[in-house]
Scaffold this motif. Structure first.
Motif, PDB file in Angstrom:
ATOM      1  N   TYR A  29       0.921  -0.884  -0.317  1.00 28.73           N
ATOM      2  CA  TYR A  29       0.265   0.122  -0.053  1.00 28.73           C
ATOM      3  C   TYR A  29       1.153   0.976   0.020  1.00 28.73           C
ATOM      4  CZ  TYR A  29      -3.036   3.746   1.056  1.00 28.73           C
ATOM      5  OH  TYR A  29      -3.652   5.035   1.267  1.00 28.73           O
ATOM      6  N   ILE A  30       1.893   1.322   0.858  1.00 27.21           N
ATOM      7  CA  ILE A  30       3.130   2.144   1.000  1.00 27.21           C
ATOM      8  C   ILE A  30       3.341   2.341  -0.941  1.00 27.21           C
ATOM      9  CG2 ILE A  30       5.434   3.063   1.880  1.00 27.21           C
ATOM     10  CD1 ILE A  30       3.887   2.329   4.500  1.00 27.21           C
ATOM     11  N   LYS A  31       3.983   1.293  -1.615  1.00 28.34           N
ATOM     12  CA  LYS A  31       4.266   1.883  -2.603  1.00 28.34           C
ATOM     13  C   LYS A  31       3.302   2.180  -3.561  1.00 28.34           C
ATOM     14  CE  LYS A  31       6.858  -1.413  -6.065  1.00 28.34           C
ATOM     15  NZ  LYS A  31       6.694  -2.503  -6.238  1.00 28.34           N
ATOM     16  N   SER A  32       1.774   1.709  -3.098  1.00 28.42           N
ATOM     17  CA  SER A  32       0.892   2.636  -4.038  1.00 28.42           C
ATOM     18  C   SER A  32       0.846   4.135  -3.798  1.00 28.42           C
ATOM     19  CB  SER A  32      -0.094   1.515  -4.476  1.00 28.42           C
ATOM     20  OG  SER A  32      -1.012   2.604  -2.718  1.00 28.42           O
ATOM     21  N   ILE A  33       1.016   4.622  -2.888  1.00 30.78           N
ATOM     22  CA  ILE A  33       1.132   6.309  -2.596  1.00 30.78           C
ATOM     23  C   ILE A  33       2.065   6.614  -2.872  1.00 30.78           C
ATOM     24  CG2 ILE A  33      -1.234   5.523  -1.167  1.00 30.78           C
ATOM     25  CD1 ILE A  33       1.147   6.295   1.109  1.00 30.78           C
ATOM     26  N   GLN A  34       3.375   6.453  -3.548  1.00 31.93           N
ATOM     27  CA  GLN A  34       4.118   7.114  -4.246  1.00 31.93           C
ATOM     28  C   GLN A  34       3.999   8.276  -4.949  1.00 31.93           C
ATOM     29  OE1 GLN A  34       7.407   6.746  -2.354  1.00 31.93           O
ATOM     30  NE2 GLN A  34       6.036   5.019  -1.404  1.00 31.93           N
ATOM     31  N   ALA A  35       4.414   9.161  -4.804  1.00 28.91           N
ATOM     32  CA  ALA A  35       4.069  10.540  -5.899  1.00 28.91           C
ATOM     33  C   ALA A  35       4.587  10.584  -7.448  1.00 28.91           C
ATOM     34  CB  ALA A  35       4.872  11.392  -5.780  1.00 28.91           C
ATOM     35  N   LYS A  36       4.108  10.362  -8.075  1.00 25.04           N
ATOM     36  CA  LYS A  36       4.506  10.302  -9.741  1.00 25.04           C
ATOM     37  C   LYS A  36       4.959  11.194 -10.133  1.00 25.04           C
ATOM     38  CE  LYS A  36       1.320   6.528  -9.560  1.00 25.04           C
ATOM     39  NZ  LYS A  36       2.023   5.194  -8.920  1.00 25.04           N
TER      40      LYS A  36
END
Length: 142
Positions: free
Chosen positions: A135-142
């Protein structure tokens, strides 16, 4: 007369400011509530958002009470040269990495907490840490 009233009001405001400065915010510790080990987002909201904020930017309601501000979890990939530091994040959540930034270990060691919640040989705790990491990986800024 008017000057005395102004001076009294200023003294009152300064007095309240001094009293307010003496009270340090504190993190209220509460028992861990159970969430589904399958939902990284639910675990994040339940276990991490108080410090790291609902969006993971380090601005949770308990952040002001910590000695060191919580990390902006949305910037981990950017800080690691564009690659999400999955093993480091997993190890930090699990409690395998000593976090010098946390000083007296303000961040709970979730691995042992998740292990205590599991009624298996540790697979449930590993699944929780893996899904929280994902989940933390999924919220990384693009």
């Amino acid at each position: 007369m008017f000057t005395r009233i102004i001076i009294a009001l200023v003294a009152l405001v300064v007095g309240f400011a001094i009293l307010g400065a003496d009270t340090q915010p504190v993190v209220k510790r509460v028992p861990v509530s159970r969430t589904s080990p399958a939902s990284g987002k639910d675990m994040f909201v339940s276990y991490c958002a108080a410090c790291h904020g609902r969006d993971g930017k380090g601005d949770g309601p308990a952040a002001a009470a910590l000695k060191v501000p919580p990390a902006n979890l949305t910037a981990l990939s950017a800080k690691a040269g564009g690659k999400f530091p999955e093993l480091r994040v997993y190890s930090t959540i699990h409690g395998d990495v000593e976090m010098p930034a946390h000083g007296a270990k303000d961040m709970p060691v979730w691995g042992s907490i998740f292990q205590a919640m599991s009624k298996d040989n540790g697979a449930g705790a590993q699944m929780r840490v893996a899904n929280l990491t994902a989940y933390i990986k999924s919220i990384q800024a693009k």
